[in-house]
Motif scaffolding. Structure first.
Motif, PDB file in Angstrom:
ATOM      1  N   GLN A   1     -12.068  10.928 -11.647  1.00 58.68           N
ATOM      2  CA  GLN A   1     -12.571   9.682 -12.224  1.00 58.68           C
ATOM      3  C   GLN A   1     -13.388   8.866 -11.239  1.00 58.68           C
ATOM      4  N   ASN A   2     -13.134   9.023  -9.950  1.00 58.56           N
ATOM      5  CA  ASN A   2     -13.785   8.177  -8.951  1.00 58.56           C
ATOM      6  C   ASN A   2     -14.990   8.828  -8.293  1.00 58.56           C
ATOM      7  N   LEU A   3     -15.158  10.133  -8.450  1.00 53.20           N
ATOM      8  CA  LEU A   3     -16.340  10.791  -7.917  1.00 53.20           C
ATOM      9  C   LEU A   3     -17.542  10.444  -8.785  1.00 53.20           C
ATOM     10  N   GLU A   4     -18.674  10.086  -8.175  1.00 56.54           N
ATOM     11  CA  GLU A   4     -19.851   9.652  -8.923  1.00 56.54           C
ATOM     12  C   GLU A   4     -20.859  10.779  -9.125  1.00 56.54           C
ATOM     13  N   ASN A   5     -21.010  11.636  -8.124  1.00 63.23           N
ATOM     14  CA  ASN A   5     -21.979  12.727  -8.234  1.00 63.23           C
ATOM     15  C   ASN A   5     -21.410  13.843  -9.110  1.00 63.23           C
ATOM     16  N   PRO A   6     -22.082  14.220 -10.206  1.00 63.91           N
ATOM     17  CA  PRO A   6     -21.533  15.252 -11.090  1.00 63.91           C
ATOM     18  C   PRO A   6     -21.371  16.610 -10.421  1.00 63.91           C
ATOM     19  N   ILE A   7     -22.233  16.931  -9.442  1.00 66.31           N
ATOM     20  CA  ILE A   7     -22.080  18.198  -8.717  1.00 66.31           C
ATOM     21  C   ILE A   7     -20.800  18.177  -7.892  1.00 66.31           C
ATOM     22  N   HIS A   8     -20.479  17.029  -7.303  1.00 65.45           N
ATOM     23  CA  HIS A   8     -19.229  16.899  -6.563  1.00 65.45           C
ATOM     24  C   HIS A   8     -18.028  17.081  -7.485  1.00 65.45           C
ATOM     25  N   ILE A   9     -18.142  16.568  -8.709  1.00 64.85           N
ATOM     26  CA  ILE A   9     -17.052  16.720  -9.680  1.00 64.85           C
ATOM     27  C   ILE A   9     -16.823  18.189  -9.994  1.00 64.85           C
ATOM     28  N   VAL A  10     -17.915  18.925 -10.194  1.00 64.73           N
ATOM     29  CA  VAL A  10     -17.802  20.363 -10.491  1.00 64.73           C
ATOM     30  C   VAL A  10     -17.202  21.104  -9.295  1.00 64.73           C
ATOM     31  N   ARG A  11     -17.658  20.816  -8.098  1.00 62.12           N
ATOM     32  CA  ARG A  11     -17.133  21.480  -6.902  1.00 62.12           C
ATOM     33  C   ARG A  11     -15.633  21.233  -6.745  1.00 62.12           C
TER      34      ARG A  11
ATOM     35  N   LEU B   1       0.825  -1.197   0.000  1.00 60.06           N
ATOM     36  CA  LEU B   1       0.000   0.000   0.000  1.00 60.06           C
ATOM     37  C   LEU B   1       0.862   1.251   0.000  1.00 60.06           C
ATOM     38  N   ALA B   2       0.334   2.287  -0.685  1.00 62.23           N
ATOM     39  CA  ALA B   2       1.033   3.575  -0.679  1.00 62.23           C
ATOM     40  C   ALA B   2       0.942   4.181   0.722  1.00 62.23           C
ATOM     41  N   GLN B   3       1.933   5.025   1.041  1.00 63.51           N
ATOM     42  CA  GLN B   3       1.956   5.602   2.373  1.00 63.51           C
ATOM     43  C   GLN B   3       0.788   6.557   2.583  1.00 63.51           C
ATOM     44  N   LYS B   4       0.413   7.329   1.529  1.00 62.06           N
ATOM     45  CA  LYS B   4      -0.702   8.258   1.617  1.00 62.06           C
ATOM     46  C   LYS B   4      -1.622   8.001   0.435  1.00 62.06           C
ATOM     47  N   SER B   5      -2.789   7.429   0.689  1.00 59.35           N
ATOM     48  CA  SER B   5      -3.738   7.146  -0.384  1.00 59.35           C
ATOM     49  C   SER B   5      -4.933   8.075  -0.259  1.00 59.35           C
ATOM     50  N   ILE B   6      -5.533   8.395  -1.380  1.00 60.61           N
ATOM     51  CA  ILE B   6      -6.684   9.293  -1.406  1.00 60.61           C
ATOM     52  C   ILE B   6      -7.927   8.521  -0.990  1.00 60.61           C
ATOM     53  N   ASP B   7      -8.605   9.033   0.025  1.00 61.40           N
ATOM     54  CA  ASP B   7      -9.819   8.393   0.521  1.00 61.40           C
ATOM     55  C   ASP B   7     -11.005   9.019  -0.197  1.00 61.40           C
ATOM     56  N   HIS B   8     -11.475   8.343  -1.237  1.00 65.22           N
ATOM     57  CA  HIS B   8     -12.551   8.898  -2.052  1.00 65.22           C
ATOM     58  C   HIS B   8     -13.868   8.951  -1.292  1.00 65.22           C
ATOM     59  N   ASN B   9     -14.109   8.017  -0.406  1.00 65.52           N
ATOM     60  CA  ASN B   9     -15.343   8.052   0.377  1.00 65.52           C
ATOM     61  C   ASN B   9     -15.403   9.282   1.273  1.00 65.52           C
ATOM     62  N   THR B  10     -14.258   9.596   1.880  1.00 66.11           N
ATOM     63  CA  THR B  10     -14.207  10.802   2.728  1.00 66.11           C
ATOM     64  C   THR B  10     -14.455  12.053   1.915  1.00 66.11           C
ATOM     65  N   LEU B  11     -13.855  12.095   0.717  1.00 69.43           N
ATOM     66  CA  LEU B  11     -14.055  13.260  -0.154  1.00 69.43           C
ATOM     67  C   LEU B  11     -15.522  13.399  -0.541  1.00 69.43           C
ATOM     68  N   ASN B  12     -16.192  12.276  -0.817  1.00 66.16           N
ATOM     69  CA  ASN B  12     -17.617  12.338  -1.158  1.00 66.16           C
ATOM     70  C   ASN B  12     -18.427  12.897  -0.002  1.00 66.16           C
ATOM     71  N   GLN B  13     -18.083  12.468   1.221  1.00 66.31           N
ATOM     72  CA  GLN B  13     -18.795  12.974   2.396  1.00 66.31           C
ATOM     73  C   GLN B  13     -18.561  14.466   2.588  1.00 66.31           C
ATOM     74  N   ILE B  14     -17.321  14.897   2.329  1.00 69.76           N
ATOM     75  CA  ILE B  14     -17.001  16.322   2.473  1.00 69.76           C
ATOM     76  C   ILE B  14     -17.768  17.144   1.450  1.00 69.76           C
ATOM     77  N   LEU B  15     -17.792  16.683   0.192  1.00 71.09           N
ATOM     78  CA  LEU B  15     -18.421  17.442  -0.883  1.00 71.09           C
ATOM     79  C   LEU B  15     -19.937  17.471  -0.774  1.00 71.09           C
ATOM     80  N   LEU B  16     -20.515  16.649   0.085  1.00 72.66           N
ATOM     81  CA  LEU B  16     -21.959  16.687   0.338  1.00 72.66           C
ATOM     82  C   LEU B  16     -22.348  17.872   1.220  1.00 72.66           C
ATOM     83  N   ARG B  17     -21.410  18.390   2.025  1.00 72.62           N
ATOM     84  CA  ARG B  17     -21.707  19.414   3.023  1.00 72.62           C
ATOM     85  C   ARG B  17     -21.723  20.807   2.399  1.00 72.62           C
TER      86      ARG B  17
END
Length: 801
Positions: free
Chosen positions: A124-134, A80-96
């Motif tokens: 590429q991994n974000l599913e919500n198009p509004i999150h992609i724009v943000r 595993l990489a030492q620092k990996s991007i947590d896409h689930n966390t980013l999705n939760q952040i972009l919902l707020r």
């Protein structure tokens, strides 16, 4: 074999000797038939030792499969990489609502790393198009250099198209402004482009009319984005309207504007309008560039003006505009698209011969088109000519060419071409090697096949269990079961453990070659290696048992599937339905068909075809037609097998009008009549005296067969037959005396005797009688293909008379 669980106990006495036998045989057969380097992999294992994929079951477990549980689950271990991007966390952040503050916090904490690779991954991994724009807008405000990164822009544009549309409403604009950001011109161009790909032409125009509310003034670049989006939405009229409005907003069209419009009209085949735009472009001070000429060449081809396309290429050179690879590709593909393949080959071959410097891209594209259209002889000839001028294709294209040659020309010719180019340093892929090897072994060229097999190993293409499985499958398709087993042992000697697919392939191959006992032994070995049978295992076993006429054992195996936690699929049902239909047990096959639907498994066209063919063979045409209607109602497309069976049966029982309806349905679905169905249909038409319709069907089939590069098997004398006027021909049908004579010959003598009788009596018959005999012979002789030569000679003699 009454049930699946008894399979191992029956085969177990021979299990102890199987591995040893395979090892001993591999030392002889393998060395003589297929020559493979001995040292392929290091760390060989003992050949007599069974390779376990997990915990090996006990003997009692082998004899009772219902209690068997496989524990062989291996997961690959990755660092595993030492620092990996947590896409689930980013999705939760972009919902707020405070998403931008949280993103800034994550960035400062080092939990979000911004570089081109990470930005692309997140988009590429974000599913919500509004999150992609943000996220995209936030990234641009963090680092403006990301706005110039073409890869990031491309991924963002594709994400909006695939996961959009993103509508630019007041809520989104306010959300962006609340975060302290702004909508830029570059962002609007990308957003408008995504709307164009999604066909939202009117929405593009509506938003563009309100662009000033975003603090953005109309510019040539924005107009170009809107015009391009409208053309992609097939709204050429709206694109022209926006083009006319540019001057009102003090925007001057540039070369991009004209090229976009020229592309739009050329795509519609209106080349004259494109030429008018080119003149406007030149008056505006913009000389046509290579993109303009490439678009025009494609437009000429769309308008079936091939000669103009070639002349335009000469104009480019005269104006010192060098054609690009895209120009040549557009020319070659366009010529093949708008004229017949043989004519396209002739035109482009002549063009290549006239070129002082051989354009490689033209040769590449031509060979690709020829291979794609299965024009193997032309591809081989063109390849030889280009080779004399120093042309060498790349390995990827070479594999495509070789695959075409293997399937369409003599295998020895294909081998000669392969060897000549392999000496130049080109390489074959694993798939191409396997296709060539299978063709050689099937054709009886064992020595040549072994030579290429050795080359494949020396090239390092067989290194893991997947490539070995493909090789084993290749050998089994060539009905070389012993060599496939030898390869299995060779794999184990090299330290490569088989997987479930290995055993499934071996079991299926041995069942298909009627080696049932060996297939049972392999099934036992599957279990001893710790594997659990899956749907492919069961389907292969059931199919093999049906082939061996052990239908009761096949149904016992089918019933036992659920005890193993394996649910039958469409393929499994189709195997049983097809076999029951073949042996005439139509009642049982219909029961199984209904059970299939009751179990929630949707039948496919193969399920229906087996039943329709079975009903047609028993002249139960109404039941066959009911199934045909059910097939259509389920949205399944009938194929040649379906149509052919119905047409033959309807003709046999004299329902010609119904057969014609099926024929029209067949043509509407884009299928061609096969030669046997065509033969039946023409015979029926001739019996009914409908000579003109027989001629139309024959000509239509010959045209379809020629276009599909298939040899037409239709009677070629139908054209000569129709030359006899229909009314005149069938007045001859009233010649009773001649009728009696010919019927006597036909009933009491063989067919050849009939023809010889017609010939020998020819001098005594009138011209009318010759015409009558020709019709009578065609109607009554069933095996037209085998009597074609003699009958045609007789007919020509009749017509000359």
């Amino acid at each position: 074999m009454r049930n699946f669980s008894s399979l191992a106990s029956r085969a177990s006495p021979s299990l102890q000797n199987l591995t040893q036998n395979l090892t001993n045989q591999s030392n002889n057969t393998f060395q003589h038939n297929i020559s493979i380097p001995n040292s392929i992999n290091a760390n060989p294992i003992q050949p007599n030792k069974v390779i376990n994929q997990g915990k090996s079951p006990s003997n009692s477990q082998i004899n009772n499969f219902n209690n068997f549980n496989s524990t062989s689950n291996y997961l690959p271990k990755h660092k595993l990489a030492q620092k990996s991007i947590d896409h689930n966390t980013l999705n939760q952040i972009l919902l707020r609502k405070d998403w931008y503050l949280l993103l800034n916090h994550e960035l400062k904490a080092g939990r979000v790393i911004l570089n081109p690779q990470s930005v692309v991954s997140i988009l590429q991994n974000l599913e919500n198009p509004i999150h992609i724009v943000r996220f995209y807008i936030w990234v641009l405000n963090i680092n403006e250099l990301f706005e110039k990164n073409q890869r990031i822009k491309g991924v963002f544009s594709n994400a909006l198209y695939r996961k959009g549309p993103v509508l630019l409403n007041a809520e989104l604009v306010q959300d962006v402004r609340n975060a302290g950001f702004r909508v830029t011109e570059d962002f609007m161009c990308i957003l408008i482009g995504s709307w164009g790909k999604l066909g939202l032409a009117k929405y593009c125009v509506e938003i563009f009319g309100q662009i000033s509310l975003l603090g953005i003034n109309p510019s040539t670049r924005l107009y170009n984005a809107v015009i391009d989006a409208l053309i992609k939405s097939n709204s050429l009229n709206l694109a022209y309207l926006k083009f006319q409005q540019m001057s009102a907003d003090c925007c001057r069209p540039d070369r991009f504007t004209y090229n976009i419009l020229i592309h739009g009209v050329c795509k519609s085949g209106v080349v004259d309008e494109a030429l008018r735009l080119v003149k406007m472009m030149e008056r505006a001070g913009y000389a046509p560039n290579v993109f303009t000429y490439t678009i025009l060449i494609d437009g000429y081809c769309n308008g079936n003006r091939v000669d103009d396309a070639f002349r335009l290429l000469e104009t480019m050179r005269a104006r010192k505009v060098n054609p690009s690879d895209a120009t040549y590709r557009s020319l070659v593909h366009g010529v093949f698209r708008c004229v017949k393949s043989d004519k396209a080959f002739e035109l482009l071959s002549g063009f290549v011969e006239k070129e002082s410097v051989l354009p490689k891209i033209v040769c590449d594209t031509m060979l690709y088109c020829l291979s794609n259209k299965s024009m193997a002889m032309e591809a081989a000839s063109f390849l030889r000519c280009c080779r004399k001028r120093g042309y060498v294709p790349d390995s990827g294209l070479f594999n495509i060419i070789v695959t075409c040659l293997i399937n369409k020309v003599d295998v020895k010719t294909a081998c000669g071409i392969v060897d000549s180019f392999l000496q130049l340093g080109l390489t074959l892929s694993l798939d191409t090697y396997l296709t060539l090897i299978e063709t050689l072994f099937r054709g009886g060229y064992a020595e040549e096949g072994s030579r290429y097999l050795t080359q494949m190993f020396q090239a390092g293409l067989v290194l893991n269990v997947f490539s070995y499985n493909m090789l084993i499958d290749c050998l089994l398709k060539a009905k070389m079961t012993q060599e496939a087993l030898d390869m299995y042992m060779q794999m184990q000697k090299g330290g490569i453990s088989p997987n479930l697919a290995t055993f499934n392939t071996l079991i299926d191959g041995h069942f298909k070659t009627a080696q049932t006992e060996r297939a049972r032994e392999l099934l036992v070995m599957l279990l001893q290696h710790g594997f659990k049978p899956d749907i492919f295992t069961f389907s292969s076993v059931i199919d093999g048992l049906c082939r061996a006429n052990k239908i009761d054992d096949a149904f016992d195996c089918f019933a036992e599937m659920k005890e193993w936690g394996v649910n039958p699929n469409t393929v499994t049902y189709n195997i049983l339905i097809r076999y029951l239909s073949v042996i005439g047990d139509i009642g049982r096959s219909m029961v199984l068909f209904k059970k299939m639907k009751a179990d929630g498994i949707s039948p496919d066209k193969y399920s229906f075809n087996a039943l329709i063919q079975s009903f047609c063979r028993r002249n139960k045409i109404e039941k066959a037609l009911n199934l045909f209607r059910s097939m259509i109602a389920l949205g399944l497309a009938p194929d040649n097998i379906t149509f052919g069976a119905l047409i033959k049966s309807l003709c046999d029982i004299g329902k010609f009008e119904n057969a014609k309806e099926i024929l029209f349905s067949m043509e509407a679905n884009g299928y061609c009549l096969d030669s046997s169905s065509c033969d039946v249909l023409i015979n029926m038409l001739l019996k009914l005296g409908k000579l003109k319709e027989a001629q139309d069907i024959a000509r239509k089939y010959n045209k379809q067969a020629s276009a599909a590069k298939h040899a037409a098997n239709v009677p070629h004398f139908v054209d000569e037959l129709v030359a006899i006027e229909e009314t005149t021909a069938f007045r001859k049908w009233e010649l009773n005396a001649m009728t009696q004579n010919i019927r006597t010959w036909y009933r009491h003598g063989d067919r050849r005797g009939l023809l010889e009788g017609i010939k020998s009596s020819g001098s005594e018959l009138s011209d009318n009688s010759y015409e009558y005999m020709a019709i009578f012979c065609i109607v009554n002789l069933r095996s037209l293909s085998s009597w074609m030569s003699t009958l045609q000679t007789t007919l020509l003699h009749c017509f000359k008379k």
